[in-house]
Write a protein that holds these residues in place. Structure first.
Motif, short mmCIF file in Angstrom:
data_model
loop_
_atom_site.label_atom_id
_atom_site.label_comp_id
_atom_site.label_asym_id
_atom_site.label_seq_id
_atom_site.Cartn_x
_atom_site.Cartn_y
_atom_site.Cartn_z
N ASN A 1 0.87 -1.15 -0.01
CA ASN A 1 -0.03 -0.09 -0.04
C ASN A 1 0.79 1.34 -0.02
O ASN A 1 0.37 2.32 0.16
N GLY A 2 2.24 1.08 -0.39
CA GLY A 2 2.91 2.42 -0.54
C GLY A 2 3.32 2.57 -1.82
O GLY A 2 2.37 2.99 -2.59
N LEU B 1 1.77 0.80 -4.68
CA LEU B 1 0.50 1.21 -4.96
C LEU B 1 0.51 2.35 -5.74
O LEU B 1 -0.29 2.74 -6.75
N LYS B 2 1.35 3.32 -5.69
CA LYS B 2 1.63 4.57 -6.40
C LYS B 2 2.12 4.23 -7.86
O LYS B 2 1.56 4.61 -8.81
N LEU B 3 3.03 3.30 -8.06
CA LEU B 3 3.49 2.85 -9.10
C LEU B 3 2.15 2.11 -10.02
O LEU B 3 2.00 2.31 -11.21
N ALA B 4 1.46 1.46 -9.21
CA ALA B 4 0.29 0.66 -9.77
C ALA B 4 -0.65 1.53 -10.39
O ALA B 4 -1.31 1.40 -11.55
N THR C 1 -3.76 -5.42 -0.46
CA THR C 1 -3.65 -5.05 1.16
C THR C 1 -5.11 -4.86 1.72
O THR C 1 -5.32 -4.72 2.88
N THR C 2 -6.01 -4.75 0.99
CA THR C 2 -7.26 -4.30 1.36
C THR C 2 -8.09 -5.76 1.37
O THR C 2 -9.14 -5.46 2.11
N VAL D 1 1.63 -10.85 1.32
CA VAL D 1 0.43 -10.67 0.81
C VAL D 1 0.17 -11.56 -0.42
O VAL D 1 -0.98 -11.94 -0.77
N LEU D 2 1.28 -11.19 -1.50
CA LEU D 2 0.89 -11.74 -3.00
C LEU D 2 0.98 -13.68 -2.75
O LEU D 2 0.12 -14.10 -3.51
#
Length: 175
Positions: free
Chosen positions: A16-17, A20-23, A43-44, A90-91
Motif C-alpha cells: 500500500n506504499g 500502490l503509487k506505481l500501480a 492489502t485491502t 500478501v501476494l
C-alpha cells in the motif's frame, strides 16, 4: 458483471506504499493508451494467513470474488516490493488461497500475459527473478521486459508506457 465492463488490464498492487503509487501510474498509462484498466490493492483484502488448518475451516469470503476479478481481466500487471529477497507475503498468501479454490487454479495463470514491476527499498531484482519463476511455473506468459525502480531510480513514464504497449500486444493463449 458483463464482459463489456471487464478491464483489459488488471493492475495488482502488493503493497500500500510506493508500489500502490506505481500501480496507479500503470492504470493511468493504460487509459492513456486507450485501453481499460482496474486497480486491485491486495492489502485491502481480508484473507487470513493460509495454512492447512485455516483451509480446514473453510474458504474465506474474499477468495471467490478475487478469483472472479482475476479471471475477468485477460492481462495483468503485478507491482510488488521485494520482501527478504523474494515475493511479498500478501501476494504469496493470495496465490496460496487461490490454489485451493477449485480443481484447476492454474487456469487463472495458464496463457495469461503478465507484466512485472517493482519499487523496492532494497535491490528488487531477486523479487523479479522469483516472481518470474513462479508465474512461469504457473503457466503465465511473462513479458520479457520488467520495471525496477527505487528511491534513487524513479520509474520513467516512457518505461511504463513501453511495458503496457508490450503487454497489450500479447494475446492470452487459448489452452
Amino acid at each position: 458483471m458483463s464482459k463489456a465492463n471487464n478491464p483489459e488490464v488488471l493492475v495488482i498492487a502488493a503493497s500500500n506504499g510506493e508500489n500502490l503509487k506505481l500501480a496507479q501510474r500503470f492504470v493511468d498509462q493504460t487509459h492513456a493508451q486507450g485501453s481499460s484498466a482496474d486497480l486491485l490493492d491486495l492489502t485491502t483484502l481480508e484473507l487470513p494467513l493460509f495454512t492447512p488448518r485455516a483451509q480446514e475451516q473453510g474458504m474465506p469470503n474474499g477468495v471467490q470474488p478475487l478469483q472472479q476479478q482475476l479471471m475477468a481481466a485477460p492481462r495483468w500487471v503485478i507491482c510488488a516490493p521485494e520482501y527478504n529477497g523474494s515475493i511479498p507475503p500478501v501476494l504469496t498468501n493470495a496465490i496460496a488461497w487461490l490454489s485451493v479454490q477449485g480443481d484447476d487454479f492454474r487456469s487463472l495463470f495458464n496463457g495469461r500475459p503478465i507484466a512485472m514491476a517493482s519499487f523496492s527499498g532494497g535491490g528488487g531484482m531477486e523479487l523479479l527473478v522469483s516472481l518470474r519463476i513462479q508465474l512461469t511455473h504457473l503457466g503465465a506468459q511473462v513479458v520479457g521486459r520488467q520495471l525496477l525502480s527505487n528511491y534513487s531510480k524513479a520509474a520513467k513514464d516512457d518505461s511504463i508506457a513501453d511495458l503496457i504497449q508490450r503487454l497489450m500486444q500479447m494475446k492470452p493463449l487459448q489452452l
